[in-house]
Design an enzyme around this catalytic site. Sequence first.
Site, PDB file in Angstrom:
ATOM      1  N   PRO A  81      -6.248  -2.459   4.420  1.00  0.00           N
ATOM      2  CA  PRO A  81      -6.707  -1.395   5.324  1.00  0.00           C
ATOM      3  C   PRO A  81      -7.707  -0.417   4.713  1.00  0.00           C
ATOM      4  O   PRO A  81      -8.268   0.408   5.435  1.00  0.00           O
ATOM      5  CB  PRO A  81      -5.406  -0.672   5.693  1.00  0.00           C
ATOM      6  N   LYS A  83     -11.866   2.025   7.908  1.00  0.00           N
ATOM      7  CA  LYS A  83     -13.142   2.727   7.997  1.00  0.00           C
ATOM      8  C   LYS A  83     -14.132   2.008   8.932  1.00  0.00           C
ATOM      9  O   LYS A  83     -14.963   2.642   9.567  1.00  0.00           O
ATOM     10  CB  LYS A  83     -13.730   2.835   6.590  1.00  0.00           C
ATOM     11  N   HIS A  90     -15.688   4.431  -7.741  1.00  0.00           N
ATOM     12  CA  HIS A  90     -14.773   5.404  -7.126  1.00  0.00           C
ATOM     13  C   HIS A  90     -13.330   5.173  -7.586  1.00  0.00           C
ATOM     14  O   HIS A  90     -12.676   6.095  -8.086  1.00  0.00           O
ATOM     15  CB  HIS A  90     -14.881   5.310  -5.604  1.00  0.00           C
ATOM     16  N   GLU A  91     -12.857   3.950  -7.446  1.00  0.00           N
ATOM     17  CA  GLU A  91     -11.443   3.692  -7.805  1.00  0.00           C
ATOM     18  C   GLU A  91     -11.231   3.868  -9.307  1.00  0.00           C
ATOM     19  O   GLU A  91     -10.193   4.357  -9.749  1.00  0.00           O
ATOM     20  CB  GLU A  91     -11.005   2.304  -7.335  1.00  0.00           C
ATOM     21  N   TYR A 118     -13.058  14.325   0.761  1.00  0.00           N
ATOM     22  CA  TYR A 118     -14.003  13.558  -0.060  1.00  0.00           C
ATOM     23  C   TYR A 118     -15.345  14.290  -0.191  1.00  0.00           C
ATOM     24  O   TYR A 118     -15.785  14.632  -1.280  1.00  0.00           O
ATOM     25  CB  TYR A 118     -14.281  12.191   0.592  1.00  0.00           C
ATOM     26  N   ARG A 154     -10.160  -3.295   7.559  1.00  0.00           N
ATOM     27  CA  ARG A 154     -10.519  -2.065   6.847  1.00  0.00           C
ATOM     28  C   ARG A 154     -10.742  -0.945   7.861  1.00  0.00           C
ATOM     29  O   ARG A 154     -11.681  -0.996   8.663  1.00  0.00           O
ATOM     30  CB  ARG A 154     -11.782  -2.320   6.026  1.00  0.00           C
ATOM     31  N   HIS A 158     -10.737   7.435 -10.253  1.00  0.00           N
ATOM     32  CA  HIS A 158      -9.370   7.914  -9.998  1.00  0.00           C
ATOM     33  C   HIS A 158      -8.468   7.774 -11.241  1.00  0.00           C
ATOM     34  O   HIS A 158      -7.412   8.393 -11.293  1.00  0.00           O
ATOM     35  CB  HIS A 158      -8.736   7.138  -8.850  1.00  0.00           C
ATOM     36  N   GLN A 218       0.885  -1.176   0.000  1.00  0.00           N
ATOM     37  CA  GLN A 218       0.000   0.000   0.000  1.00  0.00           C
ATOM     38  C   GLN A 218       0.916   1.217   0.000  1.00  0.00           C
ATOM     39  O   GLN A 218       1.621   1.456   0.975  1.00  0.00           O
ATOM     40  CB  GLN A 218      -0.911  -0.022   1.227  1.00  0.00           C
ATOM     41  N   MET A 254      -7.954   0.912  -3.418  1.00  0.00           N
ATOM     42  CA  MET A 254      -6.816   1.764  -3.735  1.00  0.00           C
ATOM     43  C   MET A 254      -6.633   1.740  -5.249  1.00  0.00           C
ATOM     44  O   MET A 254      -6.540   0.683  -5.857  1.00  0.00           O
ATOM     45  CB  MET A 254      -5.558   1.253  -3.008  1.00  0.00           C
ATOM     46  N   GLU A 255      -6.570   2.944  -5.814  1.00  0.00           N
ATOM     47  CA  GLU A 255      -6.656   3.130  -7.256  1.00  0.00           C
ATOM     48  C   GLU A 255      -5.358   2.851  -8.012  1.00  0.00           C
ATOM     49  O   GLU A 255      -4.997   3.611  -8.916  1.00  0.00           O
ATOM     50  CB  GLU A 255      -7.128   4.562  -7.530  1.00  0.00           C
ATOM     51  N   ASP A 271      -1.350  11.219   6.508  1.00  0.00           N
ATOM     52  CA  ASP A 271      -2.520  10.402   6.781  1.00  0.00           C
ATOM     53  C   ASP A 271      -3.515  11.143   7.692  1.00  0.00           C
ATOM     54  O   ASP A 271      -4.719  10.902   7.622  1.00  0.00           O
ATOM     55  CB  ASP A 271      -2.024   9.130   7.490  1.00  0.00           C
ATOM     56  N   GLU A 293      -9.460  13.338  -4.147  1.00  0.00           N
ATOM     57  CA  GLU A 293     -10.646  12.641  -3.629  1.00  0.00           C
ATOM     58  C   GLU A 293     -11.968  13.378  -3.879  1.00  0.00           C
ATOM     59  O   GLU A 293     -12.978  12.745  -4.153  1.00  0.00           O
ATOM     60  CB  GLU A 293     -10.470  12.327  -2.145  1.00  0.00           C
TER      61      GLU A 293
HETATM   62  N1  BES Z   1      -7.007   6.624  -2.468  1.00  0.00           N
HETATM   63  C1  BES Z   1      -7.964   6.188  -1.539  1.00  0.00           C
HETATM   64  C2  BES Z   1      -7.402   5.339  -0.449  1.00  0.00           C
HETATM   65  C3  BES Z   1      -6.363   6.036   0.398  1.00  0.00           C
HETATM   66  C4  BES Z   1      -6.608   7.273   0.917  1.00  0.00           C
HETATM   67  C5  BES Z   1      -5.171   5.414   0.678  1.00  0.00           C
HETATM   68  C6  BES Z   1      -5.633   7.891   1.684  1.00  0.00           C
HETATM   69  C7  BES Z   1      -4.215   6.030   1.449  1.00  0.00           C
HETATM   70  C8  BES Z   1      -4.443   7.279   1.946  1.00  0.00           C
HETATM   71  C9  BES Z   1      -9.105   5.423  -2.199  1.00  0.00           C
HETATM   72  O1  BES Z   1      -9.404   5.867  -3.473  1.00  0.00           O
HETATM   73  C10 BES Z   1     -10.336   5.631  -1.389  1.00  0.00           C
HETATM   74  O2  BES Z   1     -10.749   6.745  -1.274  1.00  0.00           O
HETATM   75  N2  BES Z   1     -10.903   4.577  -0.846  1.00  0.00           N
HETATM   76  C11 BES Z   1     -12.111   4.622  -0.046  1.00  0.00           C
HETATM   77  C12 BES Z   1     -13.270   4.119  -0.832  1.00  0.00           C
HETATM   78  C13 BES Z   1     -14.213   5.073  -1.358  1.00  0.00           C
HETATM   79  C14 BES Z   1     -15.409   4.447  -2.001  1.00  0.00           C
HETATM   80  C15 BES Z   1     -14.480   6.334  -0.656  1.00  0.00           C
HETATM   81  C16 BES Z   1     -11.934   3.683   1.111  1.00  0.00           C
HETATM   82  O3  BES Z   1     -10.949   2.954   1.139  1.00  0.00           O
HETATM   83  O4  BES Z   1     -12.791   3.642   1.984  1.00  0.00           O
HETATM   84 ZN    ZN Z   2     -10.362   7.743  -3.464  1.00  0.00          ZN
END
Ligand code: BES
Ligand code: ZN
Length: 637
Positions: free
Chosen positions: A289, A580, A318-319, A408, A578, A322, A162, A293-294, A400, A341
Amino acid sequence: MKLFQRTLPLALCISALVACTADEPTSDVGAGDSPINYAMDPHSFARPEQAVATHLELDIHVDMDAHRIRGTATYDLRRRSGDSIVFDTDGLSVERVTLGDGSEAKFTMGERNFLGSPLTIALPEGADRVTITYSTGADAKALQWLSAAQTADKKHPFLFTQGEAILTRSWIPIQDSPGIRITYDAHVTVPPELMAVMSATNPQELSGDGSYRFHMDKAIPSYLIALAVGDIGFKATGERTGVYAERSVVDTAAWELADTEKMVKAAEALYGPYRWGRYDVIILPPSFPFGGMENPCLTFATPTILAGDRSLTTLVAHELAHSWSGNLVTNATWNDFWLNEGFTVYFEHRITEEVYGKEYNDMTSLLGYQDLLATIAQLDTSDHPEDSALHLDLAGRNPDDGMTDVPYEKGYLMLRLIESKVGRPKFDAFLRGYFEHFAFQSITTDTFKAYITKELLEPEQVDMDLDRWVEQPGLPPDAIIPTSDKFTQVDEQVARWEKGSAAKDLKTDGWGTFQWMHFLRHLPTGQTAKRMDDLDATFRFTASGNSEIVAAWLEQCVKNDYEKAYGKLEEFLTTVGRRKFLVPLYQELIATEKGKAIAKKIYGKARPNYHSVSVRTIDDLLHWTPEMAKTETAPAS
Ligand code: BES
Ligand code: ZN
């Protein structure tokens, strides 16, 4: 008035060893061979204004037993001034560095801080190629090494990387700034029974000898270089699209993601051709996590989107989006992350509106808005209330920390506001022009502001305070609040439940994932165990195969101290990584003393299953110390 200054205090620049001069250029970052002014990136040691690496040839061996990657990174250089080049590293052992003519190069490793250590290589006049022989450290932050037991098929180990935001430097010595773009070729060797895939052209079958070659001929930022290794199969979902996954998951994944090709077509119809060849998705083990990831050509995704009813594929939209916002037009620094984002959430909604319709979109927009309000409220009472601006100043902090719902969802609401002011046709034309104009470039917020002002806001005489949205915290009063008729129906049932209706008497026919999420989010607090029993017996939340529903339900279970669900809670927290999902659950747990003890007990068990990104966040949240690990590893009851 500008609320926040982007200029770094001098002391910080020195302590972070970042090149920082008074007349540092801050915008207009070029790609490829175009003239370049690099944005000052407070999260990289690289000094691109002196020398940049333009092409990477990676030749590495992945040792799945020793948990180590070892090999060489060879770079083509473009030099402008000075007699050295600086790369980012984090925990890497650099054995030697040679120049294009094979001679040894002098190099030094600077002191390590939260950004890693700068690797400075002395360059004699005319030197335009370096080869770095290196190996990764024991706890390389980008890498997650999974044992066979941590995979779906339980037969072979698995590795994934990652990179975003600043983790690529922990597995490749590289100029690790999103403002610097590079093409790459890679030769990767792995055990012969495993397959390797990257963010590049990919194999679809085992090579037999464990040797794989990859090409990425478009200039991309370093955070998009990615690798996964495992016992992986492939199945096509369309002409240009397909899925990779562990073998037992491939068919399920292909069914769930059957709409991918449709999404690519919808995206192209909106904002121009997909420029990356194939678009595949790899479903990783559950410790990944993020949702997704795009990584170019190959989105990395969590298996928690495999709900069995295709209801969580908005993540793919979403991805995929990107591929334009982020991978084609990239944030120049992590302070500009909202450019990646915010545009992507807007684009994602346009794709899902096309494929699944407006009602679907109204629901996801409103859920996003709810998340945004909760995040802003949390930030308001945190050490960094200024983080609810779009444009951030993250110097001296881990990037981070800025990656909340704000870039977003606030970014999305701003773009929706502009869309409503100029009308869709004009906004779409603007976006097409934006992606075309900045294709394969990394841009700052200032560049964006100048561009949209000149190309859209001024000619259309748009009346809005762009800086209020971009530079200042909080949600501006002119935000258009999303509404959803489908959720109004849910609200009515929540009200009936609150008045004492039995679960079976609620009108829930035909509800999909988002309606259930909305319902669960709005359950009144103070539910008795009996009432929770009634809900679960009727709607079977604990047993749901839908991760979003399970996560929303478990949050309510913790809130209401519904002990019957704690077994499921432990199972969920020890298998899913994950972030979130983890954050709200642990947050809810630590709100009470009883919950705190449960959180620590579960975390002791779960922590070894999480990627470093989630570990860092949850360590902070629980004030985790290594001593706790010694005393708290007993299985939670
Ligand atoms: N690029 C992000 C993931 C990311 C963000 C990795 C910041 C490292 C640091 C990815 O595109 C993303 O936004 N993923 C979201 C999903 C989305 C549908 C909002 C996620 O992982 O929840
Ligand atoms: Zn994203």
